[in-house]
Scaffold this motif. Structure first.
Motif, PDB file in Angstrom:
ATOM      1  N   ASP A  50       0.840  -1.183   0.000  1.00  0.00           N
ATOM      2  CA  ASP A  50       0.000   0.000   0.000  1.00  0.00           C
ATOM      3  C   ASP A  50       0.884   1.245   0.000  1.00  0.00           C
ATOM      4  O   ASP A  50       1.000   1.943   1.000  1.00  0.00           O
ATOM      5  CB  ASP A  50      -0.901  -0.036   1.246  1.00  0.00           C
ATOM      6  N   ASN A  51       1.547   1.502  -1.137  1.00  0.00           N
ATOM      7  CA  ASN A  51       2.538   2.568  -1.182  1.00  0.00           C
ATOM      8  C   ASN A  51       2.568   3.203  -2.563  1.00  0.00           C
ATOM      9  O   ASN A  51       2.605   2.497  -3.571  1.00  0.00           O
ATOM     10  CB  ASN A  51       3.909   1.967  -0.848  1.00  0.00           C
ATOM     11  N   PHE A  52       2.561   4.531  -2.591  1.00  0.00           N
ATOM     12  CA  PHE A  52       2.450   5.223  -3.880  1.00  0.00           C
ATOM     13  C   PHE A  52       3.717   5.106  -4.726  1.00  0.00           C
ATOM     14  O   PHE A  52       3.643   5.033  -5.949  1.00  0.00           O
ATOM     15  CB  PHE A  52       2.095   6.696  -3.643  1.00  0.00           C
ATOM     16  N   ILE A  55       4.043   2.207  -7.158  1.00  0.00           N
ATOM     17  CA  ILE A  55       3.237   2.256  -8.383  1.00  0.00           C
ATOM     18  C   ILE A  55       4.097   2.659  -9.575  1.00  0.00           C
ATOM     19  O   ILE A  55       3.768   2.354 -10.718  1.00  0.00           O
ATOM     20  CB  ILE A  55       2.046   3.213  -8.174  1.00  0.00           C
ATOM     21  N   MET A  59       4.208   1.354 -13.844  1.00  0.00           N
ATOM     22  CA  MET A  59       4.064   2.415 -14.842  1.00  0.00           C
ATOM     23  C   MET A  59       5.309   2.526 -15.737  1.00  0.00           C
ATOM     24  O   MET A  59       5.197   2.717 -16.938  1.00  0.00           O
ATOM     25  CB  MET A  59       3.757   3.752 -14.159  1.00  0.00           C
ATOM     26  N   LEU A  62       5.207  -0.431 -18.021  1.00  0.00           N
ATOM     27  CA  LEU A  62       4.223  -0.217 -19.086  1.00  0.00           C
ATOM     28  C   LEU A  62       4.799   0.691 -20.165  1.00  0.00           C
ATOM     29  O   LEU A  62       4.662   0.438 -21.357  1.00  0.00           O
ATOM     30  CB  LEU A  62       2.945   0.394 -18.497  1.00  0.00           C
ATOM     31  N   GLU A 237       4.233   9.739 -10.959  1.00  0.00           N
ATOM     32  CA  GLU A 237       3.446  10.460 -11.962  1.00  0.00           C
ATOM     33  C   GLU A 237       4.193  10.554 -13.278  1.00  0.00           C
ATOM     34  O   GLU A 237       3.613  10.414 -14.359  1.00  0.00           O
ATOM     35  CB  GLU A 237       3.100  11.860 -11.441  1.00  0.00           C
ATOM     36  N   ALA A 240       3.664   7.472 -15.134  1.00  0.00           N
ATOM     37  CA  ALA A 240       2.323   7.350 -15.716  1.00  0.00           C
ATOM     38  C   ALA A 240       2.185   8.251 -16.936  1.00  0.00           C
ATOM     39  O   ALA A 240       1.581   7.866 -17.948  1.00  0.00           O
ATOM     40  CB  ALA A 240       1.259   7.696 -14.674  1.00  0.00           C
ATOM     41  N   PHE A 266       0.273  -4.432 -22.057  1.00  0.00           N
ATOM     42  CA  PHE A 266      -0.421  -4.258 -20.771  1.00  0.00           C
ATOM     43  C   PHE A 266      -0.320  -5.533 -19.929  1.00  0.00           C
ATOM     44  O   PHE A 266      -0.069  -5.497 -18.730  1.00  0.00           O
ATOM     45  CB  PHE A 266      -1.899  -3.908 -20.994  1.00  0.00           C
ATOM     46  N   ARG A 267      -0.538  -6.690 -20.599  1.00  0.00           N
ATOM     47  CA  ARG A 267      -0.535  -7.953 -19.865  1.00  0.00           C
ATOM     48  C   ARG A 267       0.847  -8.237 -19.271  1.00  0.00           C
ATOM     49  O   ARG A 267       0.975  -8.559 -18.091  1.00  0.00           O
ATOM     50  CB  ARG A 267      -0.946  -9.088 -20.798  1.00  0.00           C
TER      51      ARG A 267
ATOM     52  N   ILE B  24      -4.937  -6.677 -17.716  1.00  0.00           N
ATOM     53  CA  ILE B  24      -4.907  -5.621 -18.736  1.00  0.00           C
ATOM     54  C   ILE B  24      -5.759  -4.445 -18.271  1.00  0.00           C
ATOM     55  O   ILE B  24      -5.342  -3.284 -18.334  1.00  0.00           O
ATOM     56  CB  ILE B  24      -5.405  -6.174 -20.083  1.00  0.00           C
ATOM     57  N   VAL B  27      -4.067  -2.529 -15.305  1.00  0.00           N
ATOM     58  CA  VAL B  27      -2.945  -1.674 -15.722  1.00  0.00           C
ATOM     59  C   VAL B  27      -3.484  -0.416 -16.384  1.00  0.00           C
ATOM     60  O   VAL B  27      -3.042   0.708 -16.089  1.00  0.00           O
ATOM     61  CB  VAL B  27      -1.998  -2.431 -16.682  1.00  0.00           C
ATOM     62  N   ALA B  28      -4.474  -0.602 -17.275  1.00  0.00           N
ATOM     63  CA  ALA B  28      -5.054   0.557 -17.957  1.00  0.00           C
ATOM     64  C   ALA B  28      -5.698   1.501 -16.941  1.00  0.00           C
ATOM     65  O   ALA B  28      -5.495   2.724 -16.985  1.00  0.00           O
ATOM     66  CB  ALA B  28      -6.081   0.091 -18.984  1.00  0.00           C
ATOM     67  N   MET B  30      -4.999   1.896 -13.810  1.00  0.00           N
ATOM     68  CA  MET B  30      -3.989   2.578 -13.006  1.00  0.00           C
ATOM     69  C   MET B  30      -3.418   3.784 -13.765  1.00  0.00           C
ATOM     70  O   MET B  30      -3.325   4.888 -13.218  1.00  0.00           O
ATOM     71  CB  MET B  30      -2.869   1.600 -12.651  1.00  0.00           C
ATOM     72  N   ALA B  31      -3.089   3.564 -15.046  1.00  0.00           N
ATOM     73  CA  ALA B  31      -2.525   4.658 -15.839  1.00  0.00           C
ATOM     74  C   ALA B  31      -3.531   5.801 -15.962  1.00  0.00           C
ATOM     75  O   ALA B  31      -3.174   6.984 -15.845  1.00  0.00           O
ATOM     76  CB  ALA B  31      -2.119   4.143 -17.223  1.00  0.00           C
ATOM     77  N   ILE B  34      -3.926   7.775 -12.482  1.00  0.00           N
ATOM     78  CA  ILE B  34      -2.807   8.659 -12.116  1.00  0.00           C
ATOM     79  C   ILE B  34      -2.755   9.871 -13.051  1.00  0.00           C
ATOM     80  O   ILE B  34      -2.517  10.993 -12.612  1.00  0.00           O
ATOM     81  CB  ILE B  34      -1.473   7.902 -12.124  1.00  0.00           C
ATOM     82  N   ASN B  35      -3.001   9.643 -14.329  1.00  0.00           N
ATOM     83  CA  ASN B  35      -3.009  10.779 -15.248  1.00  0.00           C
ATOM     84  C   ASN B  35      -4.151  11.740 -14.938  1.00  0.00           C
ATOM     85  O   ASN B  35      -4.002  12.955 -15.076  1.00  0.00           O
ATOM     86  CB  ASN B  35      -3.066  10.299 -16.699  1.00  0.00           C
ATOM     87  N   GLN B  37      -5.235  12.300 -11.963  1.00  0.00           N
ATOM     88  CA  GLN B  37      -4.797  13.040 -10.782  1.00  0.00           C
ATOM     89  C   GLN B  37      -3.945  14.242 -11.189  1.00  0.00           C
ATOM     90  O   GLN B  37      -4.109  15.337 -10.667  1.00  0.00           O
ATOM     91  CB  GLN B  37      -3.981  12.111  -9.878  1.00  0.00           C
ATOM     92  N   ILE B  38      -3.042  13.998 -12.161  1.00  0.00           N
ATOM     93  CA  ILE B  38      -2.176  15.087 -12.626  1.00  0.00           C
ATOM     94  C   ILE B  38      -3.017  16.153 -13.324  1.00  0.00           C
ATOM     95  O   ILE B  38      -2.852  17.354 -13.087  1.00  0.00           O
ATOM     96  CB  ILE B  38      -1.095  14.547 -13.586  1.00  0.00           C
ATOM     97  N   GLU B  52      -5.013   8.832  -5.536  1.00  0.00           N
ATOM     98  CA  GLU B  52      -3.852   8.153  -4.957  1.00  0.00           C
ATOM     99  C   GLU B  52      -4.289   6.869  -4.258  1.00  0.00           C
ATOM    100  O   GLU B  52      -3.683   5.817  -4.399  1.00  0.00           O
ATOM    101  CB  GLU B  52      -3.122   9.085  -3.988  1.00  0.00           C
ATOM    102  N   SER B  55      -5.309   4.252  -6.817  1.00  0.00           N
ATOM    103  CA  SER B  55      -4.204   3.625  -7.550  1.00  0.00           C
ATOM    104  C   SER B  55      -3.428   2.657  -6.655  1.00  0.00           C
ATOM    105  O   SER B  55      -2.930   1.633  -7.131  1.00  0.00           O
ATOM    106  CB  SER B  55      -3.283   4.680  -8.161  1.00  0.00           C
ATOM    107  N   ARG B  56      -3.366   2.961  -5.349  1.00  0.00           N
ATOM    108  CA  ARG B  56      -2.700   2.005  -4.449  1.00  0.00           C
ATOM    109  C   ARG B  56      -3.506   0.716  -4.337  1.00  0.00           C
ATOM    110  O   ARG B  56      -2.957  -0.388  -4.301  1.00  0.00           O
ATOM    111  CB  ARG B  56      -2.497   2.635  -3.067  1.00  0.00           C
ATOM    112  N   LEU B  59      -2.859  -1.312  -7.381  1.00  0.00           N
ATOM    113  CA  LEU B  59      -1.557  -1.996  -7.342  1.00  0.00           C
ATOM    114  C   LEU B  59      -1.674  -3.333  -6.616  1.00  0.00           C
ATOM    115  O   LEU B  59      -1.146  -4.346  -7.063  1.00  0.00           O
ATOM    116  CB  LEU B  59      -0.504  -1.126  -6.655  1.00  0.00           C
TER     117      LEU B  59
END
Lengths: 428, 172
Positions: A50-52, A55, A59, A62, A237, A240, A266-267, B24, B27-28, B30-31, B34-35, B37-38, B52, B55-56, B59
């Protein structure tokens, strides 16, 4: 008691029990012997991830996978041909330069070897290089990936050792370039004994054009480091945004990317993440024992009591890591070794960023050293050359990398100069 | 190959496909999150607090489902060097022990994840106020899926099929 746990872990690992399972098993045994409720197992596994910062790992993975699928690899290849294709053993030099450029967009050596590597090996064997040499070049040049930013390995180290991701990223620039220079010198020397075609020297206009075409790739590392340094983005960020950028390149710009390649990117990201994060979560269970038995503190005290000079400790750790690198993969070593040794390293006055980069370069040598050189397996699969032949071709490069490792171990400024310049000196 | 094995293999394959599709999507997601959020911070000038946390959560789900999918494909991260040096019969024995240990450990993981989910029932997360148990469920799911994959792998080896529990690179 702590010896019992460490020994137990080693026995399980060497018996072929997966790293994550070994960590949980020893951790749970410790919890049970201490008479503490087993509920700790569930808590530590769930909350350990549980940590940012973590992540950033999927990313960056990917981003690299998407870049590989986007067709940008061909542009990087053409760029490298225009720059160094006319040198002796030109295509081998192209391989080195191409991997350097690609490493600025990808955080993983194995993805580099599998993605760009396929293009490189095909081109080299077509031009008359032996498959073993082409494969070895590709594996060796891919090891620069995790040293040059961005790097998933660096993110993991920064997370575990609690150092700045930005500093550790920048710390890799000079060592990474040193590795490139060493490779180019060895290729130049090896090229003497090979009769190989080279490309005609590109004109200034051709070079400018190749640079322009590859520009979307070339600018990536500068934007990423700039974005992190200026505080616009965190490391996570930036990763990402990079992934989004790669997707845009793949989807709209290059158009040659198939749907299967995209979903594959992605997979593969999730599968690699799963492998790494399962170990991170399990290590968090094991860490309960480390903390209870005060193992890192005991090691630190022992090291301090021995009055070792930092250099002796670094040499010792380098040898240990090289040995581990021969039998275990990068994520495993990193997660097992870092929390145990970093307190001792810091106690004798070594900058953890310096040690982190030494460790990363060291583990990259392990990627091309048999028996468990993961990069060797990847390129041997692509090229069809037997692993033993590929490994033999790697030997001069391994020796060259060991020289780089020695230099960065004993001259910390090679590692720390750039992060100190950009971020200012670290507070002690 | 015994009769009961083929539907089992088929089921395992289906589950694996499902895992990979979930991977799949995660992952999508999550991306995207986060985007977002920005974008919220710089474009709309109105920072969100939920991305945040979400996204955690993603994960953790990605980690356990991805790990199960990886293990199904034989990608367990392990030290194979010494096991590979053993004569074939010993090696088979070691691999059997490895799988039995895996089944035991991941059953325990699933069980403890389950009791964690029970313990945190009713507790909300800070930002989204979603149940905290969302952190525990992937541990349960991952444990169960890994146990399934390892058991199917062992059953198929006992029925004479090749052992897929090697790292993918070594299969060739």
């Amino acid at each position: 008691m702590s010896a019992f746990y460490v020994l137990g872990l080693l026995v399980l690992l060497f018996a072929g029990v997966p790293v994550a399972v070994s960590l949980i098993l020893v951790g749970v045994t410790g919890v049970w012997l201490a008479g503490v409720p087993l509920a700790i197992l569930g808590q530590r596994m769930a909350f350990g991830l549980d940590n940012f910062t973590l992540i950033a790992v999927p990313m960056f993975l990917l981003m690299g996978n998407l870049m590989n699928a986007s067709g940008v690899t061909q542009r990087i290849f053409d760029f490298a041909v225009a720059m160094v294709g006319h040198w002796r053993a030109g295509l081998a030099q192209v391989n080195v330069l191409g991997s350097l450029v690609f490493s600025g967009m990808s955080g993983s050596a194995l993805a580099d070897a599998a993605g760009l590597g396929t293009v490189e090996i095909r081109a080299m064997t077509k031009k008359g290089y032996t498959p073993a040499f082409a494969a070895a070049m590709t594996a060796v040049s891919a090891t620069v990936g995790p040293v040059i930013p961005p790097s998933t390995v660096a993110v993991l180290f920064a997370f575990i050792a609690d150092v700045s991701v930005g500093r550790l990223f920048l710390a890799g620039v000079v060592p990474g370039l040193m590795m490139v220079v060493v490779q180019m010198a060895i290729v130049h020397w090896r090229g003497k004994s090979m009769v190989l075609p080279v490309f005609p020297r590109a004109t200034g206009a051709q070079r400018l054009r190749a640079t322009w075409v590859a520009l979307p790739a070339l600018v990536v590392p500068f934007f990423m480091m700039g974005g992190m340094r200026s505080g616009i983005f965190t490391a996570t960020e930036v990763a990402a945004v990079g992934a989004l950028y790669a997707l845009i390149l793949a989807g709209f710009y290059h158009r040659s990317t198939s749907r299967a390649e995209l979903t594959g990117a992605f997979r593969d990201t999730a599968l690699s993440t799963g492998g790494i994060m399962l170990i991170v979560a399990s290590a968090n269970v094991f860490a309960w024992i480390l903390a209870r038995e005060r193992i890192p503190q005991e090691i630190t005290q022992a090291v301090v009591a021995m009055n070792l000079s930092p250099w002796v400790l670094l040499v010792f750790l380098n040898i240990l890591l090289l040995l581990l690198g021969m039998i275990l993969d990068t994520a495993g070593i990193l997660i097992l070794v870092t929390p145990v040794v970093v307190p001792a390293v810091v106690a004798v006055g070594i900058d953890p960023v310096h040690f982190g980069m030494v460790m990363i370069v060291n583990m990259m040598i392990g990627l091309v050293t048999p028996p468990v050189g993961m990069a060797l397996f990847v390129v041997s699969n692509i090229s069809g050359a037997p692993i033993a032949a590929v490994a033999r071709e790697c030997i001069p490069f391994i020796i060259g990398f060991l020289v780089v490792l020695l230099l960065i171990t004993f001259i910390p400024q090679l590692v720390l100069w750039l992060p100190d310049l950009v971020y200012g000196k670290a507070l002690k | 190959m015994p009769k009961w094995l083929s539907p089992l293999l088929k089921f395992d394959g289906r589950v694996g496909q499902l895992e990979e599709w979930l991977c799949i999507l995660l992952v999508a997601a999550m991306a995207i999150v986060i985007n977002l959020q920005i974008a919220a911070r710089y474009v709309f000038d109105k920072p969100f607090i939920w991305p945040e946390e979400v996204s955690r959560l993603i994960l953790i789900w990605m980690a356990f489902i991805g790990a199960a999918a990886l293990i199904r494909r034989g990608g367990d991260i392990a030290v194979d060097t010494f096991v590979d040096m053993l004569p074939p019969s010993r090696r088979r024995a070691m691999l059997t022990i490895r799988d039995l240990v895996m089944v035991a450990v991941y059953s325990l993981v699933a069980w403890q994840g389950w009791s964690l989910a029970g313990n945190v029932a009713g507790m909300p997360l800070v930002a989204t106020e979603w149940p905290t148990a969302l952190l525990a469920w992937p541990v349960v799911l991952g444990g169960v899926l890994i146990v399934l994959h390892v058991m199917v792998r062992r059953a198929s080896v006992w029925s004479g099929l090749p052992d897929l529990g090697r790292t993918p690179q070594e299969k060739t």
